[in-house]
Motif scaffolding. Sequence first.
Motif, PDB file in Angstrom:
ATOM      1  N   MET A   1      53.894 -49.468  36.083  1.00  0.00           N
ATOM      2  CA  MET A   1      53.656 -50.859  35.649  1.00  0.00           C
ATOM      3  C   MET A   1      54.174 -51.059  34.232  1.00  0.00           C
ATOM      4  O   MET A   1      53.894 -50.275  33.338  1.00  0.00           O
ATOM      5  CB  MET A   1      52.157 -51.147  35.704  1.00  0.00           C
ATOM      6  CG  MET A   1      51.789 -52.455  35.046  1.00  0.00           C
ATOM      7  SD  MET A   1      50.097 -52.938  35.378  1.00  0.00           S
ATOM      8  CE  MET A   1      50.243 -53.537  37.041  1.00  0.00           C
ATOM      9  N   PRO A   2      54.942 -52.111  34.021  1.00  0.00           N
ATOM     10  CA  PRO A   2      55.475 -52.337  32.677  1.00  0.00           C
ATOM     11  C   PRO A   2      54.360 -52.727  31.706  1.00  0.00           C
ATOM     12  O   PRO A   2      53.358 -53.289  32.102  1.00  0.00           O
ATOM     13  CB  PRO A   2      56.453 -53.488  32.874  1.00  0.00           C
ATOM     14  CG  PRO A   2      56.039 -54.156  34.127  1.00  0.00           C
ATOM     15  CD  PRO A   2      55.315 -53.153  34.950  1.00  0.00           C
ATOM     16  N   PRO A  18      48.860 -54.262  29.544  1.00  0.00           N
ATOM     17  CA  PRO A  18      47.900 -53.893  30.577  1.00  0.00           C
ATOM     18  C   PRO A  18      47.310 -52.512  30.324  1.00  0.00           C
ATOM     19  O   PRO A  18      46.197 -52.225  30.712  1.00  0.00           O
ATOM     20  CB  PRO A  18      48.729 -53.891  31.853  1.00  0.00           C
ATOM     21  CG  PRO A  18      49.933 -54.698  31.552  1.00  0.00           C
ATOM     22  CD  PRO A  18      50.178 -54.567  30.071  1.00  0.00           C
ATOM     23  N   GLN A  45      36.748 -65.550  40.583  1.00  0.00           N
ATOM     24  CA  GLN A  45      38.099 -65.343  40.080  1.00  0.00           C
ATOM     25  C   GLN A  45      38.228 -63.875  39.686  1.00  0.00           C
ATOM     26  O   GLN A  45      37.231 -63.178  39.525  1.00  0.00           O
ATOM     27  CB  GLN A  45      38.325 -66.215  38.840  1.00  0.00           C
ATOM     28  CG  GLN A  45      38.224 -67.694  39.095  1.00  0.00           C
ATOM     29  CD  GLN A  45      39.519 -68.250  39.639  1.00  0.00           C
ATOM     30  OE1 GLN A  45      40.581 -68.010  39.077  1.00  0.00           O
ATOM     31  NE2 GLN A  45      39.438 -68.970  40.740  1.00  0.00           N
ATOM     32  N   ARG A  46      39.462 -63.428  39.506  1.00  0.00           N
ATOM     33  CA  ARG A  46      39.680 -62.037  39.121  1.00  0.00           C
ATOM     34  C   ARG A  46      39.750 -61.888  37.604  1.00  0.00           C
ATOM     35  O   ARG A  46      40.296 -62.752  36.920  1.00  0.00           O
ATOM     36  CB  ARG A  46      40.992 -61.509  39.716  1.00  0.00           C
ATOM     37  CG  ARG A  46      41.104 -61.639  41.207  1.00  0.00           C
ATOM     38  CD  ARG A  46      40.272 -60.607  41.954  1.00  0.00           C
ATOM     39  NE  ARG A  46      40.298 -60.907  43.380  1.00  0.00           N
ATOM     40  CZ  ARG A  46      39.417 -61.689  43.996  1.00  0.00           C
ATOM     41  NH1 ARG A  46      38.418 -62.213  43.313  1.00  0.00           N
ATOM     42  NH2 ARG A  46      39.506 -61.925  45.281  1.00  0.00           N
ATOM     43  N   GLU A  48      41.630 -59.919  34.787  1.00  0.00           N
ATOM     44  CA  GLU A  48      42.925 -59.234  34.706  1.00  0.00           C
ATOM     45  C   GLU A  48      42.972 -58.360  33.452  1.00  0.00           C
ATOM     46  O   GLU A  48      42.183 -58.557  32.521  1.00  0.00           O
ATOM     47  CB  GLU A  48      44.060 -60.264  34.727  1.00  0.00           C
ATOM     48  CG  GLU A  48      44.181 -61.034  36.071  1.00  0.00           C
ATOM     49  CD  GLU A  48      44.584 -60.153  37.257  1.00  0.00           C
ATOM     50  OE1 GLU A  48      45.006 -59.000  37.034  1.00  0.00           O
ATOM     51  OE2 GLU A  48      44.481 -60.641  38.400  1.00  0.00           O
ATOM     52  N   PRO A  49      43.890 -57.379  33.418  1.00  0.00           N
ATOM     53  CA  PRO A  49      43.861 -56.347  32.371  1.00  0.00           C
ATOM     54  C   PRO A  49      43.750 -56.860  30.936  1.00  0.00           C
ATOM     55  O   PRO A  49      43.093 -56.257  30.128  1.00  0.00           O
ATOM     56  CB  PRO A  49      45.177 -55.602  32.574  1.00  0.00           C
ATOM     57  CG  PRO A  49      45.468 -55.762  34.014  1.00  0.00           C
ATOM     58  CD  PRO A  49      44.948 -57.126  34.397  1.00  0.00           C
ATOM     59  N   GLY A 172      41.273 -57.491  39.190  1.00  0.00           N
ATOM     60  CA  GLY A 172      42.547 -57.765  39.864  1.00  0.00           C
ATOM     61  C   GLY A 172      43.328 -56.536  40.305  1.00  0.00           C
ATOM     62  O   GLY A 172      43.627 -56.384  41.497  1.00  0.00           O
ATOM     63  N   ARG A 176      43.953 -55.437  44.216  1.00  0.00           N
ATOM     64  CA  ARG A 176      45.311 -55.406  44.783  1.00  0.00           C
ATOM     65  C   ARG A 176      45.656 -54.018  45.324  1.00  0.00           C
ATOM     66  O   ARG A 176      46.313 -53.884  46.359  1.00  0.00           O
ATOM     67  CB  ARG A 176      46.326 -55.864  43.729  1.00  0.00           C
ATOM     68  CG  ARG A 176      46.196 -57.346  43.405  1.00  0.00           C
ATOM     69  CD  ARG A 176      47.348 -57.860  42.563  1.00  0.00           C
ATOM     70  NE  ARG A 176      47.287 -57.430  41.173  1.00  0.00           N
ATOM     71  CZ  ARG A 176      46.622 -58.068  40.213  1.00  0.00           C
ATOM     72  NH1 ARG A 176      45.955 -59.175  40.492  1.00  0.00           N
ATOM     73  NH2 ARG A 176      46.634 -57.622  38.974  1.00  0.00           N
TER      74      ARG A 176
ATOM     75  N   ARG B  27      52.480 -64.863  36.593  1.00  0.00           N
ATOM     76  CA  ARG B  27      51.316 -64.737  37.463  1.00  0.00           C
ATOM     77  C   ARG B  27      50.819 -66.153  37.737  1.00  0.00           C
ATOM     78  O   ARG B  27      50.332 -66.827  36.839  1.00  0.00           O
ATOM     79  CB  ARG B  27      50.204 -63.943  36.765  1.00  0.00           C
ATOM     80  CG  ARG B  27      49.045 -63.619  37.695  1.00  0.00           C
ATOM     81  CD  ARG B  27      47.730 -63.374  36.991  1.00  0.00           C
ATOM     82  NE  ARG B  27      47.746 -62.357  35.946  1.00  0.00           N
ATOM     83  CZ  ARG B  27      47.741 -61.045  36.164  1.00  0.00           C
ATOM     84  NH1 ARG B  27      47.719 -60.598  37.389  1.00  0.00           N
ATOM     85  NH2 ARG B  27      47.735 -60.198  35.167  1.00  0.00           N
ATOM     86  N   ARG B  30      45.060 -66.083  38.562  1.00  0.00           N
ATOM     87  CA  ARG B  30      44.314 -64.828  38.527  1.00  0.00           C
ATOM     88  C   ARG B  30      44.248 -64.203  39.910  1.00  0.00           C
ATOM     89  O   ARG B  30      44.099 -64.907  40.897  1.00  0.00           O
ATOM     90  CB  ARG B  30      42.882 -65.086  38.075  1.00  0.00           C
ATOM     91  CG  ARG B  30      42.753 -65.381  36.618  1.00  0.00           C
ATOM     92  CD  ARG B  30      41.357 -65.844  36.301  1.00  0.00           C
ATOM     93  NE  ARG B  30      41.250 -66.092  34.881  1.00  0.00           N
ATOM     94  CZ  ARG B  30      41.121 -65.121  33.988  1.00  0.00           C
ATOM     95  NH1 ARG B  30      41.041 -63.860  34.378  1.00  0.00           N
ATOM     96  NH2 ARG B  30      41.078 -65.411  32.708  1.00  0.00           N
ATOM     97  N   GLY B  31      44.317 -62.899  39.950  1.00  0.00           N
ATOM     98  CA  GLY B  31      44.186 -62.203  41.223  1.00  0.00           C
ATOM     99  C   GLY B  31      45.523 -61.908  41.879  1.00  0.00           C
ATOM    100  O   GLY B  31      45.605 -61.065  42.748  1.00  0.00           O
ATOM    101  N   TRP B  66      55.349 -62.509  31.735  1.00  0.00           N
ATOM    102  CA  TRP B  66      55.982 -61.321  31.156  1.00  0.00           C
ATOM    103  C   TRP B  66      57.467 -61.631  31.015  1.00  0.00           C
ATOM    104  O   TRP B  66      58.069 -62.241  31.910  1.00  0.00           O
ATOM    105  CB  TRP B  66      55.872 -60.120  32.102  1.00  0.00           C
ATOM    106  CG  TRP B  66      54.515 -59.517  32.238  1.00  0.00           C
ATOM    107  CD1 TRP B  66      53.407 -59.772  31.469  1.00  0.00           C
ATOM    108  CD2 TRP B  66      54.104 -58.543  33.216  1.00  0.00           C
ATOM    109  NE1 TRP B  66      52.344 -59.019  31.910  1.00  0.00           N
ATOM    110  CE2 TRP B  66      52.737 -58.251  32.974  1.00  0.00           C
ATOM    111  CE3 TRP B  66      54.766 -57.886  34.253  1.00  0.00           C
ATOM    112  CZ2 TRP B  66      52.017 -57.338  33.746  1.00  0.00           C
ATOM    113  CZ3 TRP B  66      54.047 -56.979  35.022  1.00  0.00           C
ATOM    114  CH2 TRP B  66      52.690 -56.708  34.759  1.00  0.00           C
TER     115      TRP B  66
END
Lengths: 346, 108
Positions: A1-2, A18, A45-46, A48-49, A172, A176, B27, B30-31, B66
């Motif tokens: 992952m970038p 991340p 909702q998720r 995220e990092p 998230g 995934r 993105r 979210r998710g 990104w």
Amino acid sequence: MPAPRPEAASPGTAPGGPGAPAAAAGPAGDAPLLERFERTIADNQRIEPRDWMPEDYRASLVRQIAQHAHSEIIGMQPEGNWLTRAPSLRRKAILLAKVQDEAGHGLYLYSAAETLGVDRAELLDLLHAGRQRYSSIFNYPTLTWADVGAIGWLVDGAAIMNQVPLCRCSYGPYARAMVRICKEESFHQRQGFELLHTLSHGTEAQQEMAQDAVNRWWWPSLMMFGPPDDASPHSARSMAWKIKLFSNDELRQKFIDVCVPQAEVLGVTLPDPELRWNEERGHYDHGQIDWAEFRAVLRGDGPCNAQRLAHRRRAHVEGAWVREAAAAYAAKRAAETALRTAGASA
Amino acid sequence: MSTAAGTGSGRRTGPPAGPPPWEVFVRPRRGLVHQHVGTVRAPDARAALRAARHAFDSGGEPTSIWVVPTCEITASRPEHRGPFFAPAADKAFRHPTYYDIPAQVQHL
């Protein structure tokens, strides 16, 4: 992952890619961040990092995802035991693919954990030092070929029961990873069922072998869901954070309810004389699980704990030259490229 | 392996004029994972992010964007398709439906 550089840190987004999670703000600054975090979870909702998250949430996730990742790679051992002795090329190819998948699942999960600011090398060290756990189920031996079938049907079946809800968990990258894993997991359970079905409809010796495997794997599979709800200290908090969506006992019950009719089709008996349909509850009642055994296995006193960990450590040490060779080759390629570039511009 | 920019097709000679290209990943909400949406040209990362936000903002909720220098992307080549990707397709046993399971079995 970038790992993108934080060029535009917006309010509520802590700097760091991340791989570098939000730094905890001071206690005074936490309130609005915490409120936003809790609202995100309440809205399904998720997280995220790069979102702010409470340190306990992050630490719980690291522990849970790492344990999950470790289980995937330790889980290669019991089945790997039968790779060279699979009874046909077909069965061997299937088993190879399955064991290979477990390695891939470990990869997805270590990557998900790394979005929380830990490194997989660190996590592996903790595993090797016995400071992080893997699922207790993999501390049981695979004594016969039928065990490969029982693992597919029961162990993977229980894992799927656990993992499907996690596809909707609040973090998230973990959710995934679980989607991907569940997709790949579907053939694992079915190959196990088919294998057992073949044996249980074969010769008398094969039938006995299938029954013996089910006898040995049934109870440990039920323990995979963890201790009973009233003895599971972190459950309530994990459920509030939606990194756990159903309780241990709920999932266990669901698993039992699904397995009983499947066992009938297989023609095997589940080794629990108290197993019977309860019309009132709409569920199967079952006998007492031996939690003393569960605790003993967690403590390190299961049949194969020492063997599994020793093998993992040995594989890590003996594989060091591969990692070193890959790094040396990459360095050589980089030097060649640099030389070519220098030559071209000269 | 080659980089996405200048794949040896001979279409570009010498260094590109103007600011370098950046690949943009958004993105949508979210998710979901960041997905590639396009390219912007900008002198540095900060400017690329700003350009990406203008060019690809869907107008919905705040998204995560990104930007990655195009030259940093390593891509597989179409002509590698056979040896690089073949093994997956010919393994029928990787598909759940490959297995003979009695019809009355549920939840498997």
